[in-house]
Write an enzyme that holds these catalytic residues in place. Structure first.
Site, PDB file in Angstrom:
ATOM      1  CB  CYS A   1      -5.115  -6.264  -2.776  1.00 33.05           C
ATOM      2  SG  CYS A   1      -5.269  -4.967  -4.016  1.00 33.05           S
TER       3      CYS A   1
ATOM      4  CB  CYS B   1      -6.147   1.273   0.307  1.00 33.39           C
ATOM      5  SG  CYS B   1      -4.569   0.887  -0.481  1.00 33.39           S
TER       6      CYS B   1
HETATM    7  N1  DGL Z   1      -3.150  -2.325  -1.386  1.00 33.89           N
HETATM    8  C1  DGL Z   1      -4.139  -2.264  -2.365  1.00 33.89           C
HETATM    9  C2  DGL Z   1      -5.536  -2.141  -1.805  1.00 33.89           C
HETATM   10  O1  DGL Z   1      -5.816  -2.585  -0.709  1.00 33.89           O
HETATM   11  C3  DGL Z   1      -3.957  -1.567  -3.677  1.00 33.89           C
HETATM   12  C4  DGL Z   1      -2.917  -0.544  -3.919  1.00 33.89           C
HETATM   13  C5  DGL Z   1      -2.684  -0.321  -5.422  1.00 33.89           C
HETATM   14  O2  DGL Z   1      -1.992  -1.172  -6.007  1.00 33.89           O
HETATM   15  O3  DGL Z   1      -3.216   0.629  -5.985  1.00 33.89           O
HETATM   16  O4  DGL Z   1      -6.409  -1.631  -2.439  1.00 33.89           O
END
Ligand code: DGL
Length: 269
Positions: free
Chosen positions: A77, A188
């Site tokens: 993340c 993301c």
């Molecule tokens: N998948 C996450 C990232 O790489 C975050 C998504 C979220 O919870 O806003 O930033």
């Protein structure tokens, strides 16, 4: 404790985004055991405050380590990694690999030296991200765009509802408005999961870059250095863990199976 080429790998995200990283890991290291953890109770992370996220990620990882005893943790993340890595590395002794925006390869590959950074509102605003740009892309113009909407769209896509091209074109517009831009960083982990749809909704062809393969290479390089108790890995079932029960998980079963996550469990945080 012995050195091993196998490992129990914990892949952590707020939602389903980390599955894009899990996929890259499974391709490179098919023999390892995977635990995929989604903090669906606190999803989404991209719009949450720094204070909240630091405390939350610490708490969830603590519960996950206690339950699963992973050999290595991948914080899949960008929103969390660009904020919490120093804090969690200080507090947990297990090796932790973070996923951060692939700014360096994008800057190296761009011919026009105009690149787009598509992440969550949290990631694009972080001092960590600005420092990466300063360090590796000072010769580039970086067009930043934060979209919480695109995260929600990816969540829906993995539950079977694909996004419309118009909706995606609208989200991509601030990037493509710059006619020189030739590279887009998917900063993301949710976004590579809908890369095909993003490409179809784009007005022209660009180079799309994400962190999946680099993370798989990094974990692969770290494996021989791990001291682990999981050498035999008798129970090689891959598990998905959520922080709250929800009807939204029922629609994910097919997707979880596609990523070889055959068990579903819950932790209380
Ligand atoms: N998948 C996450 C990232 O790489 C975050 C998504 C979220 O919870 O806003 O930033």
């Amino acid at each position: 404790m012995t050195h091993t080429a196998l490992a129990r790998i914990l892949v952590f995200d707020s939602g389903v985004g980390g599955l894009s990283i899990l996929q890259a890991l499974q391709q490179t290291l098919p023999a390892s055991q995977y635990i995929y953890a989604s903090d669906n109770q606190a999803f989404p992370y991209g719009t949450k405050s720094a204070e909240f996220l630091i405390e939350r990620v610490h708490k969830v990882l603590q519960a996950l380590i206690k339950k699963c005893q992973p050999d290595i943790i991948v914080v899949a993340c960008n929103t969390a990694s660009t904020l919490v890595l120093p804090h969690i590395r200080q507090n947990f002794s297990i090796p932790i690999v973070g996923v951060v925006p692939a700014i360096k390869p994008a800057a190296l590959q761009s011919k026009t030296k105009v690149i787009g950074l598509l992440g969550t509102p949290g990631t694009v605003a972080r001092p960590y991200t600005k420092n990466l740009i300063g360090e590796f892309a000072s010769d580039c113009e970086v067009v930043c765009s934060g979209s919480a909407e695109l995260v929600a769209i990816a969540e829906q896509a993995l539950r079977g509802t694909l996004p419309g091209a118009e909706e995606l074109s609208g989200i991509l517009k601030p990037l493509f408005d710059n006619e020189q831009l030739d590279t887009i960083i998917l900063a993301c982990t949710h976004f590579p999961l809908i890369k095909e749809q993003l490409i179809s909704a784009s007005p022209r062809s660009v180079n799309w870059i994400d962190s999946g393969e680099a993370i798989a290479r990094r974990v692969n390089a770290l494996l021989p250095t791990l001291t682990t108790t999981n050498t035999t890995l008798k129970d090689v079932k891959n598990t998905a863990i959520f922080t709250t029960q929800s009807a939204a998980i029922d629609c994910l079963h097919k997707t979880l199976q596609r990523f070889k996550l055959t068990e579903i469990e819950y932790i209380k945080t």
